[in-house]
Structures are given as C-alpha cells and as structure tokens.
Design a protein around this motif. Sequence first.
Motif, PDB file in Angstrom:
ATOM      1  N   CYS A 311     -23.214 -72.770  97.521  1.00  0.00           N
ATOM      2  CA  CYS A 311     -22.761 -72.184  98.783  1.00  0.00           C
ATOM      3  C   CYS A 311     -21.534 -71.303  98.589  1.00  0.00           C
ATOM      4  O   CYS A 311     -20.871 -71.340  97.551  1.00  0.00           O
ATOM      5  N   LYS A 326     -21.617 -71.449 103.782  1.00  0.00           N
ATOM      6  CA  LYS A 326     -22.854 -70.666 103.863  1.00  0.00           C
ATOM      7  C   LYS A 326     -23.701 -70.970 102.637  1.00  0.00           C
ATOM      8  O   LYS A 326     -23.305 -70.691 101.509  1.00  0.00           O
ATOM      9  N   TRP A 327     -24.859 -71.579 102.850  1.00  0.00           N
ATOM     10  CA  TRP A 327     -25.707 -71.962 101.719  1.00  0.00           C
ATOM     11  C   TRP A 327     -26.274 -70.744 101.023  1.00  0.00           C
ATOM     12  O   TRP A 327     -26.600 -69.740 101.670  1.00  0.00           O
TER      13      TRP A 327
END
Length: 378
Positions: A311, A326-327
């Motif tokens: 991420c 945020k992956w």
Amino acid sequence: GIDSISSEDSVDVLFEGYAFRLTLDPQGGHVAAMGTDASSFQVRNKHYSALAVLVDKYPEFAPTVRLAKRWIAGHMLSGHINDETVELLVASCFTRPCACQPPATRVSGFCRFLELLSTHPWNSQPLIVDLEAAMTKSFIDTAMIHFDHSRKQHGGPSMCIVLPDDVEGNRWTKSQPSKEVLKKARKLAQATFEKLSGMCNVGEVPTSKWKSLFVSSQACNDVILVLRPEALKAPQQSICSTAALLPNPERASLLQTDFAEPRKQARAAMHMKADRLLHAGKDGVLNALLVGFDPVKRYVSLLRDQYTKFCYIFVDEYGGCTIGIKWKAKAFLQREESEASKPPGTSTGGVNGETDVSELILEMLSLGEGLVKGAFVL
C-alpha cells in the motif's frame, strides 16, 4: 545563558520554546573525507545557501515556499515529495526565463507552482532549475542526453530536476515521488489551480474557501487510521478539525479492536504536564525533554518500511490527525497469481482477499497501539 543539550554528533540549542539542532562537522567541510552521510550534509548546506540568495532577491519566494509545503502536506503527500523538491519547484517559478515577470505576490507564486507541477511534461523533459544563472547551452544539451539515456535504460525517476551541479537531475528525486504519487499530485495541483484561479476572479473570499485549497478528500483512500489528538506533536497546526476529516459513517465501516485504549504508561507520557516538570527544576526539565522525538512520524516510518509492498501511506505532517492507506492492486494481483500457480494445499497465506486485508489493518493498528484510535474502511 542559553540552555543546550549535546550529543555525539549534534547540539540542541533551546530558546523560547524552540529547539535548534546544530549538526557538528568535525572535518571542517572536507567532503571527500566524510563519507556519504556527511556529503549529504554538505550538499544540503549548499542547497540552502543557494536558496538564501533567492530569499534576499525575491521577497515573495519564502512565503510561496511555505504555501507550497503546506499544500503538499495538506493533501497528505508528506514523505512522498521532499522539502528540497518543493523548494526547487518554487525556485523554478521565480528564476526560469519566460515572458512573465517573477511572481509579485505569494498567491501568484503559489499559482505558478501548481501550474508547473500539473503541466510540466515530466515523462519527456527534465525541469531545468538554474539557481545561479550560470547554465550554458552545452550544459543543458548534456543534461538532455543524460535524461534520454536514463529513460531508455531503466525508465529513470518519475521527476527529474537538473541543477548546475547535478546534470543527471536525480539528487532529490531519485527514489521519490513514485509515478503513481506524481500522477496523483498532478491531478490535485490541476484541481487546486482551477479552484484558486476562480477565487482570484471574484471579490472577497471567505477564510473557509482558502482553507479548502489545503485539504484533501479522504475518498481516494481505502483505509483511514485515526490518530489520538494527544499523540500529535503539533495538533494546533491542523487546518481542519478531526470531525471534518473523518469519512461519512454511512459510507465507511469502523474496524473495532481490543486495544483501542492506550496502556497506562502511554497515557502518562501523552498527558505529561509542563507544570509538573517545572517542580523538578531546570535539570529535571532538560532531562525529561525528548527533543526531536515524534511518535507519529516514527509510526508512519514503520508502516512504510513494513507495508510499502502492499500500500501507499499518506499523511499530513503538520498536525494531521489521520493516516490514509491506499492498497496497491498490483501487489494483490501478483500474490493471487503466485498462489494460483502452486499445487493444491501448499498455499502460504498472505494478502489475497478481504480477510487478509483485515489482518493487515489489524497489524497496523497493533503497531500503533497507544497512538491510533481506530480505522475506517471505505
């Protein structure tokens, strides 16, 4: 006299509530004999000496840099675009030859910074920043050759800034920002530029609208870690309240944990009272001070070290009370392909599904025990 705290490689000078760290240079500036770290110190010294000339020459340069740095932090890009890169971007707005005069106000300087970040063709051209007005055509041609060669060989850094003593242009941008983060920064800069341009064409603008330029939407993140206000180094620097930065409960689920409350020792450290320390006398105060210690910064550093494969970590270093996660879809896809290629019954587990994502979030919360209040999953 002025109080100070000394260590092996630096001296912290304490003055009116601030600590100024003086880094010691035992070799007296001889870069060749000082190794990589000391060489970096010398390079930074030269960098800020060049900026000092711009500060004297252009009255609005320093205020513009402060706005640009606040914008970078407000949009949770701290740690992805370093301070030196921001300073050079702003310096380019004041020094590059063009039909326009150098910005006469901090707002116009900020506009040009946003326009430069969003419109410069980073994929095909380096940014030439001539701080000393000494670059020749031959030097620029050489820089272009280096840039083209770097792009053909291994893609090169996403952002290339050529300086008079850095013809390859990767001193400050060799490892960051990543291409994905630069893409995000350019979109944010374009949106902010358009909004700011519209505001400049009207009369008096409310303070709330000015503040909105420096606040990022949380909708682009997959997970939001909420920090405890008492764990923040300078919560008063935050532009918005915690409530304003949290997602709509109807669109996000709160991940509950069994360790939401910090341990007794952690609570005692976070609620340390200055008046109690003063009873211990001057020596007691100096011994209790943790100059330069920032638990949230350390926590973010640990997250990036351990989870950068899975991420992106986004944070506002100026009093931000949330951490955005945020992956990376590519990491999940590679993991799934790796697992699919193995014989049945030989899976090693890992990140390849909703359950494993939850486990990752729980690990992050556990790592931040005492600092993190909880997590919203968007």
